[in-house]
Structure formats: structure tokens, C-alpha cells
Write a protein that holds these residues in place. Sequence first.
Motif, mmCIF file in Angstrom:
data_model
loop_
_atom_site.group_PDB
_atom_site.id
_atom_site.type_symbol
_atom_site.label_atom_id
_atom_site.label_comp_id
_atom_site.label_asym_id
_atom_site.label_seq_id
_atom_site.Cartn_x
_atom_site.Cartn_y
_atom_site.Cartn_z
ATOM 1 N N GLY A 37 -10.328 4.683 5.590
ATOM 2 C CA GLY A 37 -9.049 4.943 4.942
ATOM 3 C C GLY A 37 -9.235 5.284 3.473
ATOM 4 O O GLY A 37 -10.279 4.990 2.873
ATOM 5 N N ASP A 38 -8.229 5.920 2.885
ATOM 6 C CA ASP A 38 -8.326 6.195 1.451
ATOM 7 C C ASP A 38 -7.820 4.976 0.663
ATOM 8 O O ASP A 38 -7.335 3.999 1.249
ATOM 9 N N ASP A 39 -7.942 5.043 -0.648
ATOM 10 C CA ASP A 39 -7.590 3.881 -1.475
ATOM 11 C C ASP A 39 -6.131 3.476 -1.293
ATOM 12 O O ASP A 39 -5.817 2.282 -1.235
ATOM 13 N N ALA A 40 -5.247 4.463 -1.205
ATOM 14 C CA ALA A 40 -3.819 4.153 -1.058
ATOM 15 C C ALA A 40 -3.549 3.475 0.281
ATOM 16 O O ALA A 40 -2.759 2.518 0.351
ATOM 17 N N GLN A 41 -4.206 3.930 1.348
ATOM 18 C CA GLN A 41 -4.022 3.317 2.660
ATOM 19 C C GLN A 41 -4.540 1.891 2.675
ATOM 20 O O GLN A 41 -3.885 0.980 3.191
ATOM 21 N N ARG A 42 -5.713 1.674 2.102
ATOM 22 C CA ARG A 42 -6.266 0.320 2.068
ATOM 23 C C ARG A 42 -5.381 -0.608 1.233
ATOM 24 O O ARG A 42 -5.145 -1.759 1.599
ATOM 25 N N GLU A 43 -4.896 -0.097 0.115
ATOM 26 C CA GLU A 43 -4.044 -0.900 -0.759
ATOM 27 C C GLU A 43 -2.758 -1.305 -0.046
ATOM 28 O O GLU A 43 -2.263 -2.428 -0.197
ATOM 29 N N GLN A 44 -2.235 -0.424 0.786
ATOM 30 C CA GLN A 44 -0.961 -0.674 1.447
ATOM 31 C C GLN A 44 -1.074 -1.633 2.625
ATOM 32 O O GLN A 44 -0.194 -2.464 2.844
ATOM 33 N N PHE A 45 -2.163 -1.534 3.405
ATOM 34 C CA PHE A 45 -2.203 -2.229 4.684
ATOM 35 C C PHE A 45 -3.272 -3.315 4.819
ATOM 36 O O PHE A 45 -3.083 -4.287 5.547
ATOM 37 N N LEU A 46 -4.409 -3.166 4.131
ATOM 38 C CA LEU A 46 -5.574 -3.965 4.500
ATOM 39 C C LEU A 46 -5.424 -5.446 4.190
ATOM 40 O O LEU A 46 -5.877 -6.300 4.972
ATOM 41 N N SER A 47 -4.783 -5.792 3.080
ATOM 42 C CA SER A 47 -4.682 -7.206 2.706
ATOM 43 C C SER A 47 -3.959 -8.025 3.761
ATOM 44 O O SER A 47 -4.373 -9.132 4.109
ATOM 45 N N GLU A 48 -2.845 -7.500 4.277
ATOM 46 C CA GLU A 48 -2.110 -8.227 5.307
ATOM 47 C C GLU A 48 -2.908 -8.333 6.599
ATOM 48 O O GLU A 48 -2.832 -9.344 7.299
#
Length: 383
Positions: free
Chosen positions: A106-117
Amino acid sequence: MATQPPRMLPTEDAHDLLELASELADKELAPKVDEYERRGEFPREVIRTIGRAGLLGLPYPSEYGGAEQPYEVYLQVLEVLASRWLAVAEAVSVHTLACYPLAAHGDDAQREQFLSEMLGGELLGAYCLSEPAGGSDAAAMTTRGIRDGDGYRIRGTKAWITHAGVADFYNVFCRTGDDGPAGISCLLVDADTAGVEPQPRERTMGIQSSPVAQIVFDDAPVPAGRLLGGEGRGFAIAMQALDAGRLGIAACAVGLAQAALDYAVSYAQERRQFGQPIIDFQGVGFLLADAATQISAARALTLAAARLKDAGLPFSSEAAKAKLFATDMAMRVTTDAVQVLGGYGYVADHPVERWMREAKILQIVEGTNQIQRVVISRALTRD
């Protein structure tokens, strides 16, 4: 686990993680497994507890809530969980697999949006690769991601999906281009998307607390921003994820076999026939000695492959060897544990009959063991 040798862990943090995993396994898994398996109920709250303890994101970056641990450590945690409740360990392995496409591609924006949860346990993932007519031949998939304005519509059916109906997101591998591997892409799809339709659960031989089912995608709309890694990269992503996932299944197999051996040893020490414990008879003692040796060999093979991965070296064929050997071993060891208990091993009063049924699925998931032999033999010709 009485028969298990001391563990070699790279850091004090890794030792603490393993202690935490053992504590959770004893308090949250072992007391609940029989009831959940009997009811066939997925233990979603148990998975959340594991996630909040930090055990769902062990190999992933700390900036997104992961623990940034080596795969060698993650697999030993997975082994501990599997020794108490295979379905939970499998859930952790599947979720870790489901996080890979986003974390790695994923790109940085995708990881920032979804990965933490995802890594925190609030979101549970699933991996949609196999199809009813195409299990091992993933490149022949027919599910399509059809361009529709600034997004896609997914049409097709995926099969044998662990967490179907309980997952919060699905990695869907679908055809966005021509036939063959180069036409496959990976889309990250929310479970509540219109047109995502989990089908009735399969009636499985084992791990009955783990839901497995087909999922129909009936023109399910997916925004273009959910494409991971770019069009045509899906097949490569899937194969990379499976290499790592096979190590997870190998660790599950080691944990399951260790539980079976520990139980059989304890029983054989207490059960007396002809005036002595049955473990003193060579027919039983040697059977258990062989099991202990096979478990140690499978553990060593699995962790050796993990160390290659941690070092950034090629590990695909070593992962296939570990998955092949460990899961075949688990089938033998659990079968032998039933034999040690005799008639008692065949009834549900003792867990060895469940472990024997559960071991079988490990020879099938993440690529059958026949496919592992294909991977290994092809690596030999390349070498």
C-alpha cells in the motif's frame, strides 16, 4: 510445556512477548476452547483481547501500531497460541496474512488510513484468493474487477475463505486485465460493501469455531483508492504473502503437535498396565520419542526459514519445506497421540481426537502439501 526444550530468543522484549502470549493462552484460550468448539462459535472477543495486547501486529512497523518483531519471534508466539487453541492461532496467522498486502504494497496514505486499526485488533481481515473451480491454480481465477468510473465493480465467487462473514475487510484478488498472472490485481474491500455476500458456512472436520465459507461478489463497488500495489501486481503480492503465511501454518502445526505430545506423555506416565506405566513399554515410549524428535526438527526447520526472511534473503522454498514437514508431522503426531490413549483417545472426553481432526486442515491450507512439493522441486531445478 514439559517436553519442549528451552527457547532461544533474540531479545528481552521477545522473551516478554512470549511470556505474555503464554499468560493469555492459559487465561483466555485454554478455559474457553472446548465450549466454543462445541458450539461452533467464532471467538471474536478473544481475538480483540489478543489484538489489544499487541499480538496481532508483531511483524509489522511500530509507526502503525505493530511490534516490529522478527518473524522468528512472531512464529514462536503463534506456536504458543496453537498449543492451546488452534482456531485462534489460525485466526492470528490469517489476519497477519491479510495485513501483508497493505503493509508491504500500500502507499503511505493507505497505510495511514487503515493499518493501525488492523494491527490493533479492532478490524479483522480475510484473504480472498481461492475460487470454487480454482484452488491451487490461482492464476486461472475468474473473479473480475471491472473498471467503473473512478473505481471497480467486483464480480465472481471466492471459496474457502477463513473469517467469511465475520471479517471487517477482505483482500480480494481479481482479474483487472488479460488472462494469466499479469492480469490480477488486489483490492481492499470493506465487509459491509454492497454486493459482498458471504454464503452459509462450510461444515468442517475440525476448527469448528473458525468460520469458512464462499463469498459472492455481486457487482460490489470498490473505489480506485483501494487498489494495492497497482494494477497487475496482485499475483506477485499473493505469492509473497503465501510464503510468509506458510511459515505461520508451520508454527501452528508445531504448537498443535507439541500439545498432543505433552498430553500423551502425561497420560502414558499415569496409565498403568501389567503393573507399570505404559510409557515404560518400548512400543509406547519409542513412539513418543519419535514424536518429540519430529517436533524438534519441524520447529528448527520453521525457525531457520524465518531467520532467512528476517535477513531479507530468499525463503520461499524453505517456507514450503517447513510447511510440508511440519504439517505432515502434526498429522502423524496427533494420530499417534490418539493411539497412545487407545479407546480413550477416540472419545471427546480427551482433546487428542479434536487435535487429530484439526491437524488435517494444516496439510491443506496455504497451498496443499502437494503444491509445496511443486514449489520445492521447481526451486531445485532453478538452483
